[in-house]
Scaffold this active site. Structure first.
Site, PDB file in Angstrom:
ATOM      1  N   GLU A 225       0.923  -1.495   0.112  1.00 40.10           N
ATOM      2  CA  GLU A 225      -0.353  -0.075  -0.043  1.00 40.10           C
ATOM      3  C   GLU A 225       1.177   0.882   0.071  1.00 40.10           C
ATOM      4  O   GLU A 225       1.510   1.383   0.798  1.00 40.10           O
ATOM      5  CB  GLU A 225      -1.072   0.214   1.152  1.00 40.10           C
TER       6      GLU A 225
ATOM      7  N   CYS B 225      -3.427   7.502   5.426  1.00 40.93           N
ATOM      8  CA  CYS B 225      -3.663   6.623   3.813  1.00 40.93           C
ATOM      9  C   CYS B 225      -5.206   6.673   2.816  1.00 40.93           C
ATOM     10  O   CYS B 225      -5.035   6.974   2.195  1.00 40.93           O
ATOM     11  CB  CYS B 225      -2.651   5.685   3.687  1.00 40.93           C
TER      12      CYS B 225
END
Length: 484
Positions: A230, A267
């Protein structure tokens, strides 16, 4: 004061070898055993929550309330993966009985998913529990029988060591084999971990540059391994003219809360927001933007934020709507016209980790070319959000957002990721390097591989594929889903 240490390559090799040996046990461990491991880790975290939060706050300054909630989320996701193991559909067990009369004759085939082997997990800085030593990557790998070696994040080393001690002790007490779990520290140790032949997959949460380097390194090994990263996400938000007219001031307040949450170090922070020219949202937003500098997690993050904001503000056509770029890590709102974005997309559409968001002003309605071209300039993200008024035609916008992200939100904000069976936390590059999620029940799929058994004798089959279904799990038999 935290001390910096580094695990030497010889110790990494020893730990990886121990993990490989433990895999001979974990690969065939019963569901009940693995469930016990997960519950033991969850319980030890809950029992030590106060001490762990004190350590975490000293190293991250994220605050007691936020960190206490994060421990609860971490122990909760461990228990969710225990439920996943008990329910059993994650195995994707399939049985096709032999059909000798078929043309050509069809043999008996039985298939399920098996653990891939020892996994390297790179901890994240911004979630010192939920995406760190005992976080979701560790939990989902252990759940399916994969040993785990965690590369600790240098932003919270003392917490990582203490968490590692607690997890190791809990697993040992629960009967897990030696070598099933370990923690290493240091840049070189991380590289050695990716290179080690015992490691069969890598899970990473962090920067695009760091993730890309590890991704390429994993691919260059003599035996390449999957890398589940990620990496970076702008998480676009589209506000239609109707939504702005109906509630622009409210949306401004909500946007400010979202992009400043955790000092913008999520994020899922909304990093680019498309608003109509002259929007009420833009007019109302400055009053909700904080004036004080934010406390960022590490000095490197603070430096990157300062440099990133200054770079964006210096681009021709970009203006400062709120905040300032000369006062450290102050929250900042920038704005640019959609036409300028189309010309300078590679300069503007670069993630800056911290409390900054960019408004993109478009002309026309939500179906217009101005918004469409601007959205087409985006790369993949974890999330995409749509705010529209009832009755507005948004199908073209929605289709673009579906192509951009792994989670599409309506009338909400992307910060906050529920840990559930249906959750998907992933997206097209550069959000993640694969189509899998790192949050929620199906995160286990990353660490599994399919294996089919052809014409196998009954006593050679895994329990999940035996006719009497002793595990009582859902299976697909001769094309039909059969529930226990």
């Amino acid at each position: 004061m935290s001390t910096t240490t580094s695990t030497n390559p010889a110790e990494v090799r020893r730990l990886a070898s121990a993990a490989e040996r433990s895999f001979t046990v974990t690969a065939s461990a019963s569901p009940a055993a693995r469930i016990g491991w997960l519950h033991a880790v969850a319980e030890v975290l809950d029992e030590n929550v106060d001490d762990l939060v004190q350590l975490a706050d000293a190293e991250t300054s994220l605050g007691v309330a936020r960190l206490t909630g994060e421990v609860a989320r971490t122990s909760g996701q461990l228990r969710l993966f225990a439920d996943v193991v008990a329910e059993g559909s994650y195995l994707e067990a399939v049985i096709d009985h032999a059909v000798p009369s078929a043309t050509p004759p069809r043999p008996e085939l039985r298939r399920l998913l098996r653990p891939i082997g020892p996994v390297a997990v790179f901890a994240a800085s911004n979630f010192p529990f939920a995406f760190s030593v005992a976080g979701g990557d560790t939990a989902s790998a252990l759940a399916v029988g994969c040993p785990v070696i965690v590369k600790a994040h240098p932003g919270h080393p003392e917490l990582s060591r203490r968490t590692g001690e607690l997890v190791t002790g809990a697993l040992r007490a629960a009967g897990a084999p030696e070598g099933v779990f370990a923690v290493v520290e240091g840049y070189e140790a991380g590289l050695a971990l990716v290179d080690d032949p015992a490691i069969r997959a890598v899970a990473f949460t962090g920067s695009l540059a760091g993730g890309r380097a590890l991704h390429d390194r994993a691919a260059r090994r003599p035996s390449p391994i999957p890398f589940f990263g990620e990496l970076g996400s702008l998480n676009p938000v589209v506000v239609t003219p109707g939504a702005d007219a109906a509630g622009g001031a409210r949306l401004a307040e909500e946007l400010a809360a979202s992009f400043q949450l955790g000092a913008g170090q999520f994020c899922t922070k909304p990093g680019v927001v498309f608003v109509p020219q002259g929007s009420a949202l833009e007019r109302a937003l400055p009053e909700h933007v904080g004036a004080a500098p934010a406390a960022l997690l590490t000095s490197s993050i603070a430096t990157g934020y300062d440099e990133g904001v200054r770079r964006l503000a210096a681009i021709d056509g970009v203006s400062v709507v709120a905040g300032g770029v000369e006062n450290g890590a102050r929250p900042v709102v920038l704005a640019v016209d959609a036409s300028t974005l189309a010309e300078r997309q590679h300069d503007i559409l670069t993630e800056v980790f911290g409390p900054v968001t960019v408004l993109v002003r478009y002309t026309g309605d939500a179906q217009g070319d101005d918004l469409g071209r601007a959205l087409d300039a985006l790369e993949g993200s974890l999330t995409a959000t749509l705010h529209a008024a009832p009755g507005e035609e948004v199908a073209p916008v929605l289709a673009r957002l579906e192509n951009l992200a792994g989670r599409v939100l309506f009338e909400g904000w992307p910060t906050g990721v529920a840990v559930t069976w249906a959750q998907h936390h992933g997206g097209p590059w550069p959000a993640t390097t694969s189509g899998h999620t790192s949050v929620g029940a199906t995160a286990v799929r990353r660490f599994l591989r399919p294996i089919a058994y052809q014409s196998a004798p009954a006593d050679s089959l895994p329990e999940a594929l035996r006719d009497d279904n002793p595990l009582r799990i859902p299976r697909r038999v001769d094309g039909r889903l059969v529930l226990p």
